[in-house]
Design a protein around this motif. Structure first.
Motif, short mmCIF file in Angstrom:
data_model
loop_
_atom_site.label_atom_id
_atom_site.label_comp_id
_atom_site.label_asym_id
_atom_site.label_seq_id
_atom_site.Cartn_x
_atom_site.Cartn_y
_atom_site.Cartn_z
N LEU A 1 0.77 -1.26 0.01
CA LEU A 1 -0.05 0.05 -0.13
C LEU A 1 0.79 1.18 0.23
O LEU A 1 0.66 2.15 -0.74
CB LEU A 1 -1.04 0.13 1.19
N LEU A 2 1.84 1.33 0.82
CA LEU A 2 2.85 2.49 0.73
C LEU A 2 3.52 2.79 -0.50
O LEU A 2 3.67 3.51 -1.11
CB LEU A 2 3.77 2.34 1.85
N PHE A 3 3.90 1.54 -1.04
CA PHE A 3 4.56 1.33 -2.41
C PHE A 3 3.68 2.10 -3.52
O PHE A 3 3.84 2.91 -4.25
CB PHE A 3 4.86 -0.14 -2.69
N GLN A 4 2.40 1.46 -3.33
CA GLN A 4 1.52 1.82 -4.44
C GLN A 4 1.13 3.21 -4.54
O GLN A 4 1.04 3.96 -5.62
CB GLN A 4 0.10 1.08 -4.38
N SER A 5 1.01 3.90 -3.06
CA SER A 5 0.96 5.21 -2.82
C SER A 5 1.77 6.13 -3.38
O SER A 5 1.68 7.10 -4.24
CB SER A 5 0.69 5.61 -1.39
N LEU A 6 3.15 5.66 -3.37
CA LEU A 6 4.29 6.36 -3.77
C LEU A 6 4.53 6.51 -5.27
O LEU A 6 4.66 7.50 -5.86
CB LEU A 6 5.59 5.94 -3.23
N TYR A 7 3.97 5.03 -5.84
CA TYR A 7 4.14 5.09 -7.04
C TYR A 7 3.18 5.82 -7.92
O TYR A 7 3.11 6.40 -9.17
CB TYR A 7 4.12 3.64 -7.67
N ASP A 8 1.77 5.77 -7.52
CA ASP A 8 0.50 6.19 -8.14
C ASP A 8 0.92 7.77 -8.02
O ASP A 8 0.70 8.41 -9.10
CB ASP A 8 -0.73 5.89 -7.42
N LYS A 9 1.59 8.45 -7.10
CA LYS A 9 1.77 9.96 -7.05
C LYS A 9 3.16 10.15 -8.06
O LYS A 9 3.05 11.50 -8.72
CB LYS A 9 2.33 10.40 -5.76
N CYS A 10 4.00 9.27 -8.21
CA CYS A 10 4.99 9.51 -8.99
C CYS A 10 4.44 9.79 -10.55
O CYS A 10 4.85 10.30 -11.36
CB CYS A 10 6.02 8.39 -8.75
N LYS A 11 3.66 8.62 -10.82
CA LYS A 11 2.99 8.80 -12.23
C LYS A 11 2.36 9.85 -12.83
O LYS A 11 2.53 10.04 -13.81
CB LYS A 11 2.23 7.33 -12.21
N ILE A 12 1.84 10.75 -11.68
CA ILE A 12 1.16 11.88 -12.19
C ILE A 12 1.99 13.13 -12.31
O ILE A 12 1.69 14.06 -12.47
CB ILE A 12 -0.02 11.98 -11.56
#
Length: 383
Positions: free
Chosen positions: A103-114
């Motif tokens: 969940l922490l990983f996905q939160s960081l990745y999703d924010k990076c992608k935008i």
């Protein structure tokens, strides 16, 4: 500034995200896998890293999906409480956040992608740091504890595999270990941990389960024997939970200790486990990665006209904090994971006494929170 980040883990993603706030930066994140993902069980986010998550705008999301943890409790095989470390001993209303690492990983990745100034190059394994150094203003190595890239720089360094790893799994359960990390111990030869890990993708409460095991037994251990020992610690009060443990799938994790005399070389910097991996006993790995990212961004802001000076200042800013936790990890780990029974006996005696002393309780809580930088002086990291 043109920046390359090697490794899309916590350290790589958080550093990319922090540096992307400066819109003139152009950041490329390289990862050797064909998709960005993480594996593993739950992690405990400490107050030291919660400060960074607030700066990244991720705090509310993690609070909503994680579980607040107020205590770390150790029970020995005689069912006696060996230690009880409470965040309140550090500061009233303090807590950690138990959350599944994905969940922490996905939160960081999703924010990076935008972010318009971050791009990803997947299925790309970097083998030459020198080539990237020539074509970039800054190269950030965040490729994990097992990274071979450290060998390409003239920095004194060591890598030492730990003799103990762990079996781990995650279980859906609404009752066990609520708001506390529980560890069941038999001297230093057995350790059974249960960490609240928030909600899974089905919005079900989950806990992460860990069983310490020598790496030499990785392929020969008996799961039936491990389950019998787990059953002993749980006794009859958690029979439903034990049935879930019997049905679970287990994976084996191995760890290593990384030391680097410094973290910078020319326009290159090592962060996260690539620079200073340590035992998971203190639960500081993800926290240190996030803190690294913050101080790297801070040093670059303060010395934006000279990357090399900024990276030297980064090493200076991080050295004391990381040295303290490396020492603490090396001291504490054998007390929990060792073939020598005497270490566990010493731990039980020492912690049974120290939990009665207010100063000792506070110091234990400070260490757990991830902010302390000295054994003697009462000093913390300053953001």
């Amino acid at each position: 500034m043109k920046i390359s980040v090697i490794g899309a883990g916590y350290a790589g993603l958080s550093s990319a995200l922090l540096l992307s706030r400066h819109h003139l930066n152009r950041i490329t994140v390289y990862d050797r896998f064909d998709r960005v993902q993480t594996i593993g069980a739950g992690i405990l986010i400490q107050p030291s890293a919660i400060e960074i998550l607030k700066k990244l705008g991720l705090y509310e999301q993690l609070i909503d999906h994680g579980e607040k943890v107020y205590h770390l409790e150790g029970i020995n095989h005689r069912r006696r409480q060996v230690f009880l470390t409470s965040y309140d001993d550090y500061s009233p209303n303090s807590f950690g956040i138990g959350i599944h690492r994905s969940l922490l990983f996905q939160s960081l990745y999703d924010k990076c992608k935008i972010q318009s100034n971050i791009t990803f190059q997947l299925s790309r394994e970097i083998t030459s740091l020198a080539d990237l150094q020539v074509t970039n203003d800054l190269v950030i190595v965040a490729s994990g504890s097992h990274s071979k890239l450290r060998e390409q720089v003239p920095i004194k360094q060591t890598y030492q595999p730990y003799p103990y790893g762990c079996l781990w799994t995650t279980i859906e359960d609404n009752e066990i270990a609520r708001h506390r990390l529980c560890q069941y111990l038999r001297y230093s030869q057995e350790m059974f941990g249960i960490l609240p890990s928030g909600l899974n993708h089905n919005s079900k409460r989950i806990v992460s389960v860990f069983w310490s095991l020598p790496t030499r037994l990785k392929t020969t251990y008996s799961l039936e024997n491990v389950l019998e020992r787990m059953k002993y610690y749980l006794n009859d009060t958690h029979s439903d939970f034990f049935e879930k443990l019997k049905q679970a799938n287990y994976s084996f994790a191995i760890y290593g200790d990384v030391y680097m005399q410094r973290y910078d070389h020319e326009n290159l910097v090592f962060i996260g486990d690539a620079a200073h991996a340590m035992s998971p006993q203190l639960g500081q790995g993800a926290n240190m990665a996030l803190i690294d990212s913050y101080f790297l961004d801070k040093s670059l802001q303060e010395h934006n006209d000279d990357v090399r000076i900024a990276l030297q200042m980064y090493t200076h800013m991080r050295r004391r904090h990381l040295r303290f936790y490396s020492q603490a990890s090396k001291f504490l780990t054998p007390l929990y994971q060792s073939d020598r029974q005497i270490y566990g006996r010493f731990r039980d005696l020492m912690f049974t006494i120290s939990k009665q002393i207010k100063f000792s309780r506070r110091m234990s809580s400070e260490i757990l929170c991830g902010k302390r930088i000295s054994w003697i002086r009462n000093k913390e990291i300053e953001y």
